[in-house]
Design a protein around this motif. Structure first.
Motif, PDB file in Angstrom:
ATOM      1  N   LYS A 251       0.803  -1.224   0.000  1.00  8.79           N
ATOM      2  CA  LYS A 251       0.000   0.000   0.000  1.00  8.79           C
ATOM      3  C   LYS A 251       0.836   1.275   0.000  1.00  8.79           C
ATOM      4  O   LYS A 251       0.286   2.372  -0.071  1.00  8.79           O
ATOM      5  CB  LYS A 251      -0.937  -0.001   1.211  1.00  8.79           C
ATOM      6  CG  LYS A 251      -2.011  -1.077   1.153  1.00  8.79           C
ATOM      7  CD  LYS A 251      -2.853  -1.095   2.411  1.00  8.79           C
ATOM      8  CE  LYS A 251      -3.924  -2.180   2.344  1.00  8.79           C
ATOM      9  NZ  LYS A 251      -4.728  -2.236   3.604  1.00  8.79           N
ATOM     10  N   GLY A 252       2.155   1.145   0.120  1.00 10.70           N
ATOM     11  CA  GLY A 252       3.023   2.311   0.097  1.00 10.70           C
ATOM     12  C   GLY A 252       3.269   2.945   1.455  1.00 10.70           C
ATOM     13  O   GLY A 252       3.989   3.943   1.553  1.00 10.70           O
ATOM     14  N   THR A 253       2.676   2.374   2.502  1.00  8.76           N
ATOM     15  CA  THR A 253       2.855   2.937   3.839  1.00  8.76           C
ATOM     16  C   THR A 253       4.294   2.797   4.305  1.00  8.76           C
ATOM     17  O   THR A 253       4.861   3.713   4.925  1.00  8.76           O
ATOM     18  CB  THR A 253       1.909   2.244   4.839  1.00  8.76           C
ATOM     19  OG1 THR A 253       0.583   2.274   4.328  1.00  8.76           O
ATOM     20  CG2 THR A 253       1.950   2.920   6.187  1.00  8.76           C
ATOM     21  N   PHE A 254       4.908   1.651   3.997  1.00  4.38           N
ATOM     22  CA  PHE A 254       6.295   1.446   4.397  1.00  4.38           C
ATOM     23  C   PHE A 254       7.198   2.479   3.727  1.00  4.38           C
ATOM     24  O   PHE A 254       8.095   3.049   4.363  1.00  4.38           O
ATOM     25  CB  PHE A 254       6.761   0.038   4.037  1.00  4.38           C
ATOM     26  CG  PHE A 254       8.163  -0.267   4.492  1.00  4.38           C
ATOM     27  CD1 PHE A 254       8.396  -0.795   5.752  1.00  4.38           C
ATOM     28  CD2 PHE A 254       9.254  -0.016   3.674  1.00  4.38           C
ATOM     29  CE1 PHE A 254       9.689  -1.062   6.182  1.00  4.38           C
ATOM     30  CE2 PHE A 254      10.538  -0.274   4.091  1.00  4.38           C
ATOM     31  CZ  PHE A 254      10.758  -0.801   5.347  1.00  4.38           C
ATOM     32  N   ALA A 255       6.960   2.743   2.445  1.00  4.35           N
ATOM     33  CA  ALA A 255       7.761   3.730   1.730  1.00  4.35           C
ATOM     34  C   ALA A 255       7.632   5.106   2.379  1.00  4.35           C
ATOM     35  O   ALA A 255       8.615   5.845   2.499  1.00  4.35           O
ATOM     36  CB  ALA A 255       7.332   3.790   0.260  1.00  4.35           C
ATOM     37  N   GLU A 256       6.425   5.441   2.806  1.00  2.00           N
ATOM     38  CA  GLU A 256       6.195   6.721   3.478  1.00  2.00           C
ATOM     39  C   GLU A 256       7.025   6.820   4.754  1.00  2.00           C
ATOM     40  O   GLU A 256       7.684   7.836   5.012  1.00  2.00           O
ATOM     41  CB  GLU A 256       4.710   6.865   3.799  1.00  2.00           C
ATOM     42  CG  GLU A 256       4.345   8.114   4.579  1.00  2.00           C
ATOM     43  CD  GLU A 256       2.895   8.096   5.028  1.00  2.00           C
ATOM     44  OE1 GLU A 256       2.606   8.716   6.071  1.00  2.00           O
ATOM     45  OE2 GLU A 256       2.060   7.460   4.357  1.00  2.00           O
ATOM     46  N   PHE A 257       7.010   5.757   5.557  1.00  3.36           N
ATOM     47  CA  PHE A 257       7.795   5.755   6.797  1.00  3.36           C
ATOM     48  C   PHE A 257       9.291   5.830   6.495  1.00  3.36           C
ATOM     49  O   PHE A 257      10.036   6.569   7.150  1.00  3.36           O
ATOM     50  CB  PHE A 257       7.513   4.490   7.612  1.00  3.36           C
ATOM     51  CG  PHE A 257       6.109   4.373   8.139  1.00  3.36           C
ATOM     52  CD1 PHE A 257       5.276   5.482   8.235  1.00  3.36           C
ATOM     53  CD2 PHE A 257       5.607   3.145   8.540  1.00  3.36           C
ATOM     54  CE1 PHE A 257       3.984   5.373   8.724  1.00  3.36           C
ATOM     55  CE2 PHE A 257       4.319   3.027   9.036  1.00  3.36           C
ATOM     56  CZ  PHE A 257       3.502   4.140   9.125  1.00  3.36           C
ATOM     57  N   TYR A 258       9.724   5.045   5.511  1.00  2.00           N
ATOM     58  CA  TYR A 258      11.144   4.999   5.170  1.00  2.00           C
ATOM     59  C   TYR A 258      11.656   6.382   4.769  1.00  2.00           C
ATOM     60  O   TYR A 258      12.697   6.844   5.251  1.00  2.00           O
ATOM     61  CB  TYR A 258      11.372   3.992   4.047  1.00  2.00           C
ATOM     62  CG  TYR A 258      12.812   3.899   3.574  1.00  2.00           C
ATOM     63  CD1 TYR A 258      13.748   3.149   4.270  1.00  2.00           C
ATOM     64  CD2 TYR A 258      13.225   4.573   2.428  1.00  2.00           C
ATOM     65  CE1 TYR A 258      15.064   3.064   3.835  1.00  2.00           C
ATOM     66  CE2 TYR A 258      14.537   4.494   1.988  1.00  2.00           C
ATOM     67  CZ  TYR A 258      15.451   3.741   2.698  1.00  2.00           C
ATOM     68  OH  TYR A 258      16.764   3.675   2.275  1.00  2.00           O
ATOM     69  N   LEU A 259      10.932   7.063   3.912  1.00  5.63           N
ATOM     70  CA  LEU A 259      11.377   8.370   3.442  1.00  5.63           C
ATOM     71  C   LEU A 259      11.264   9.426   4.537  1.00  5.63           C
ATOM     72  O   LEU A 259      12.006  10.408   4.537  1.00  5.63           O
ATOM     73  CB  LEU A 259      10.557   8.779   2.214  1.00  5.63           C
ATOM     74  CG  LEU A 259      10.781   7.892   0.982  1.00  5.63           C
ATOM     75  CD1 LEU A 259       9.805   8.254  -0.121  1.00  5.63           C
ATOM     76  CD2 LEU A 259      12.221   7.998   0.488  1.00  5.63           C
ATOM     77  N   ARG A 260      10.352   9.231   5.480  1.00  4.04           N
ATOM     78  CA  ARG A 260      10.220  10.176   6.600  1.00  4.04           C
ATOM     79  C   ARG A 260      11.433  10.110   7.512  1.00  4.04           C
ATOM     80  O   ARG A 260      11.958  11.148   7.936  1.00  4.04           O
ATOM     81  CB  ARG A 260       8.952   9.858   7.395  1.00  4.04           C
ATOM     82  CG  ARG A 260       8.728  10.763   8.611  1.00  4.04           C
ATOM     83  CD  ARG A 260       7.526  10.303   9.410  1.00  4.04           C
ATOM     84  NE  ARG A 260       6.324  10.184   8.590  1.00  4.04           N
ATOM     85  CZ  ARG A 260       5.209   9.573   8.981  1.00  4.04           C
ATOM     86  NH1 ARG A 260       5.161   9.005  10.184  1.00  4.04           N
ATOM     87  NH2 ARG A 260       4.162   9.507   8.189  1.00  4.04           N
ATOM     88  N   TYR A 261      11.878   8.902   7.809  1.00  4.19           N
ATOM     89  CA  TYR A 261      12.953   8.750   8.785  1.00  4.19           C
ATOM     90  C   TYR A 261      14.333   8.608   8.148  1.00  4.19           C
ATOM     91  O   TYR A 261      15.345   8.772   8.847  1.00  4.19           O
ATOM     92  CB  TYR A 261      12.664   7.554   9.694  1.00  4.19           C
ATOM     93  CG  TYR A 261      11.501   7.816  10.621  1.00  4.19           C
ATOM     94  CD1 TYR A 261      11.652   8.639  11.730  1.00  4.19           C
ATOM     95  CD2 TYR A 261      10.236   7.283  10.371  1.00  4.19           C
ATOM     96  CE1 TYR A 261      10.591   8.895  12.581  1.00  4.19           C
ATOM     97  CE2 TYR A 261       9.157   7.533  11.210  1.00  4.19           C
ATOM     98  CZ  TYR A 261       9.342   8.355  12.312  1.00  4.19           C
ATOM     99  OH  TYR A 261       8.284   8.616  13.145  1.00  4.19           O
TER     100      TYR A 261
END
Length: 267
Positions: A251-261
């Motif tokens: 769903k792309g949620t992991f990518a969102e977290f990865y790019l945030r941190y």
């Protein structure tokens, strides 16, 4: 060229995708679970830390909450921070159901825990001055180059085994390696991609350098990556985490977290 049994080369820097979107994992029914408490620490930024207001924050905190949401049990989800040395005992005493704090999956630890699949790996990377940074294929282009690495590390062993044509320059401390790279005393540095990413994005690097070539994944040197631990007699919960982690990835949620941190991607 690197043998297929050696590190895998990924062509372009990217958000890591460790899940096959075509694989269909069964959705677990955790409706009977009274509580899901994740145990973590406060001293491993950006994974787990206390923010300016004293709130538990970080990549693992966001990931745990997302897992609970995917499993439909957000109202039963808790996250508790403990000193690292207390995590195993708290899990075994039933004070929590899972540890999300970087416990490595090894033959020894698998006798104590059931583990989810890996959700984040840490590749080895080269960094070089921006004006001289090489692109793949990098192996022959590194021939004869002076490459700095932390002495006695897994990365030094990996560098010597797989890049035998370079001049290996060991350093006792990462700070000394960075200083010599900036000063041009070594042509490149080789080491942990995540730590390099934080240095590259910080003020100490003074925008001198960048990643060169692709990320190298080598579990035999660098371990199998981040996993979530449950009690050894609870493999069903570990499997439930696999379902949730795959959904988070697709769903792309992991990518969102990865790019945030990790704003400077180490992949």
């Amino acid at each position: 060229m690197l043998a297929m049994t050696g590190p895998q080369w990924l062509a372009e820097p990217q958000v890591p995708v460790l899940w096959d979107a075509k694989e269909r994992l069964p959705k677990p029914d955790l409706s009977a679970l009274p509580r899901l408490r994740f145990l973590t620490t406060t001293d491993f930024p950006p994974f787990n830390f206390l923010d300016g207001a004293g709130r538990l924050s970080g990549f693992h905190v966001d990931l745990a909450r997302a897992i609970c949401a995917e499993l439909g049990i957000a109202e039963k989800c808790q996250i508790q921070a403990l000193p690292w040395a207390e995590l195993e005992g708290a899990l075994q005493k039933g004070e929590g159901e899972a540890i999300i704090a970087g416990i490595a999956a090894t033959p020894e630890s698998r006798s104590k825990y059931a583990f989810s699949r890996c959700y984040l790996q840490f590749p080895a990377r080269f960094i070089m001055p921006k004006t001289k940074a090489l692109t793949e294929p990098i192996f022959d282009r590194l021939r004869g180059k002076r490459v700095g690495v932390v002495a006695g590390s897994a990365h030094e062993r990996m560098l010597r085994d797989y890049f035998g044509t370079v001049q290996v320059v060991p350093f006792d401390r990462p700070e000394e390696l960075y200083d010599d790279l900036k000063a041009g005393k070594v042509d490149a540095a080789f080491g942990d991609g995540m730590r390099f990413a934080f240095w590259l994005g910080g003020s100490d690097a003074a925008a001198c350098c960048r990643f060169a070539g692709g990320p190298y994944l080598a579990p035999e040197y660098l371990g199998s990556g981040m996993v979530i631990a449950t009690r050894a007699n609870d493999p069903a919960l570990a499997a439930a985490f696999d379902y949730a982690l795959q959904e988070i990835s697709v769903k792309g949620t992991f990518a969102e977290f990865y790019l945030r941190y990790f704003p400077v991607s180490f992949f």
